[in-house]
Design an enzyme around this catalytic site. Structure first.
Site, PDB file in Angstrom:
ATOM      1  N   SER A 121       1.248  -1.278   0.231  1.00 21.74           N
ATOM      2  CA  SER A 121       0.368   0.087  -0.051  1.00 21.74           C
ATOM      3  C   SER A 121       0.687   1.820  -0.220  1.00 21.74           C
ATOM      4  O   SER A 121       1.424   1.285  -0.443  1.00 21.74           O
ATOM      5  CB  SER A 121      -0.737   0.082   1.236  1.00 21.74           C
ATOM      6  OG  SER A 121      -2.290   1.558   1.291  1.00 21.74           O
ATOM      7  N   GLU A 212      -1.569  -2.933  -8.183  1.00 16.98           N
ATOM      8  CA  GLU A 212      -2.657  -3.039  -7.233  1.00 16.98           C
ATOM      9  C   GLU A 212      -3.232  -1.794  -6.866  1.00 16.98           C
ATOM     10  O   GLU A 212      -2.300  -1.586  -6.479  1.00 16.98           O
ATOM     11  CB  GLU A 212      -2.406  -4.169  -5.899  1.00 16.98           C
ATOM     12  CG  GLU A 212      -1.334  -3.873  -4.345  1.00 16.98           C
ATOM     13  CD  GLU A 212      -1.746  -3.005  -4.026  1.00 16.98           C
ATOM     14  OE1 GLU A 212      -2.911  -2.992  -3.414  1.00 16.98           O
ATOM     15  OE2 GLU A 212      -1.658  -2.189  -4.125  1.00 16.98           O
ATOM     16  N   HIS A 280      -4.805  -5.511  -1.748  1.00 18.32           N
ATOM     17  CA  HIS A 280      -5.904  -5.468  -0.456  1.00 18.32           C
ATOM     18  C   HIS A 280      -6.893  -6.109  -0.964  1.00 18.32           C
ATOM     19  O   HIS A 280      -8.160  -5.342  -1.029  1.00 18.32           O
ATOM     20  CB  HIS A 280      -6.316  -3.507  -0.954  1.00 18.32           C
ATOM     21  CG  HIS A 280      -5.087  -2.740  -0.416  1.00 18.32           C
ATOM     22  ND1 HIS A 280      -4.572  -2.065  -1.242  1.00 18.32           N
ATOM     23  CD2 HIS A 280      -5.131  -1.923   0.714  1.00 18.32           C
ATOM     24  CE1 HIS A 280      -3.436  -1.172  -0.515  1.00 18.32           C
ATOM     25  NE2 HIS A 280      -4.094  -0.907   0.782  1.00 18.32           N
TER      26      HIS A 280
END
Length: 307
Positions: A121, A212, A280
């Site tokens: 992230s 992602e 995620h």
């Protein structure tokens, strides 16, 4: 090279930090957003069954949406890098904030420490720094998530951190067929795009690029991919791996995020695989960034050539 576009930093070949073993020391740091102490303690409790875990006494500090001010977060990361007793650095959580402290941590410091940063992230910003330094890192669950992680995710975390041979991932979905081999780089799409035009953006030449994201509508994914394409940052990428794109429902126009990814990335003429279990979503399995991997998109296969 696109005329008029600044030349990106030279390509680096990521080195491999030494594999960890049982009893290794992990420094947990909070370079991004704040978090609840209960979540952290659950993750630390599991980690302590196998490793020695240390963290700064002020790791639970809060300033707005950050885990303390920039100075605290910079000092914490520097100390973890410089401490010869620390074997790896694990982020407590993502969120936002790592990009703000990047100028205070030099690639030379990361290279001298030669220890992996672990997370995903917002930690993509630090993975980019590690890539610029030529040091491997791990795209993996963070401390807060490990407290509630599945057995599969925990086992993958241990295997990647300890340099165990990783089995090939099969059953992935072919978006664009072809074969390629290169260094695994990347992470969160939005964070990578936030680095465009800054000295913090690593060269992606020769990379197998993982992407992602979470909470980005298809048109916003389109905009970010277009920025990457038009900046020239994807020139020289050898293949693309698409992880979880969650909370990305189509709008009233009916255009799906899968369609956007296929249309935008299909123009590159390199293999593209989707369905990579990272990001995620569930499961979020650990990947050794900087390691050599090979892709056979037509066969739906990702092979790890080294840990």
């Amino acid at each position: 090279m696109t005329p008029g576009r600044p030349r990106p930093p030279g390509r680096v070949t990521a080195g491999r930090p030494k594999p960890l073993g049982v009893g290794a020391t992990l420094a947990v740091v909070a370079p991004s957003s704040s978090f609840e102490p209960e979540g952290l303690e659950a993750g630390l409790s599991w980690l302590r069954q196998r490793y020695r875990v240390v963290h700064a006494p002020d790791i639970l500090q809060r300033q707005g949406y950050f885990a303390g001010d920039d100075g605290r977060r910079i000092r914490e990361l520097r100390e973890a890098l410089d401490d010869p007793g620390v074997d790896a650095i694990l982020a407590a959580r993502g969120g936002y904030g790592a990009t703000r402290i990047l100028p205070a941590i030099t690639p030379e410091r990361v290279r001298a420490a030669a220890k992996p940063i672990v997370g995903f992230s917002d930690i993509t910003a630090l993975h980019a720094l590690w890539a610029r330094a030529g040091v491997g890192s791990l795209h993996a669950p963070m401390a807060v998530a490990l407290g509630s992680a599945s057995p599969e995710e925990r086992q993958a975390f241990i295997a990647a951190l300890e340099g165990q041979p990783l089995s090939a991932w099969t059953g992935l979905s072919c978006v664009v067929p072809g074969r390629a081999r290169g260094r695994l780089l990347g992470g969160n799409l939005a964070v990578l795009c936030a680095l465009l035009g800054t000295p913090q953006m690593p060269s992606l030449e020769g990379a197998v690029l993982l992407l992602e994201d979470v909470g980005e509508r298809p048109y916003r994914v389109d905009r970010m991919l277009t920025s990457l394409l038009q900046s020239g940052s994807l020139e020289g990428v050898r293949a693309l791996l698409l992880g979880h794109f969650t909370q990305a429902a189509a709008g009233v126009d009916g255009v799906s995020v899968e369609a956007v990814l296929a249309e935008r990335l299909g123009t590159l003429g390199v293999p593209v695989l989707s369905g990579v279990p990272a990001g995620h979503g569930s499961p979020n399995l650990s990947l050794p960034l900087g390691a050599e991997v090979s892709v056979d998109a037509g066969a739906g296969k990702l092979r790890f050539e080294e840990g």
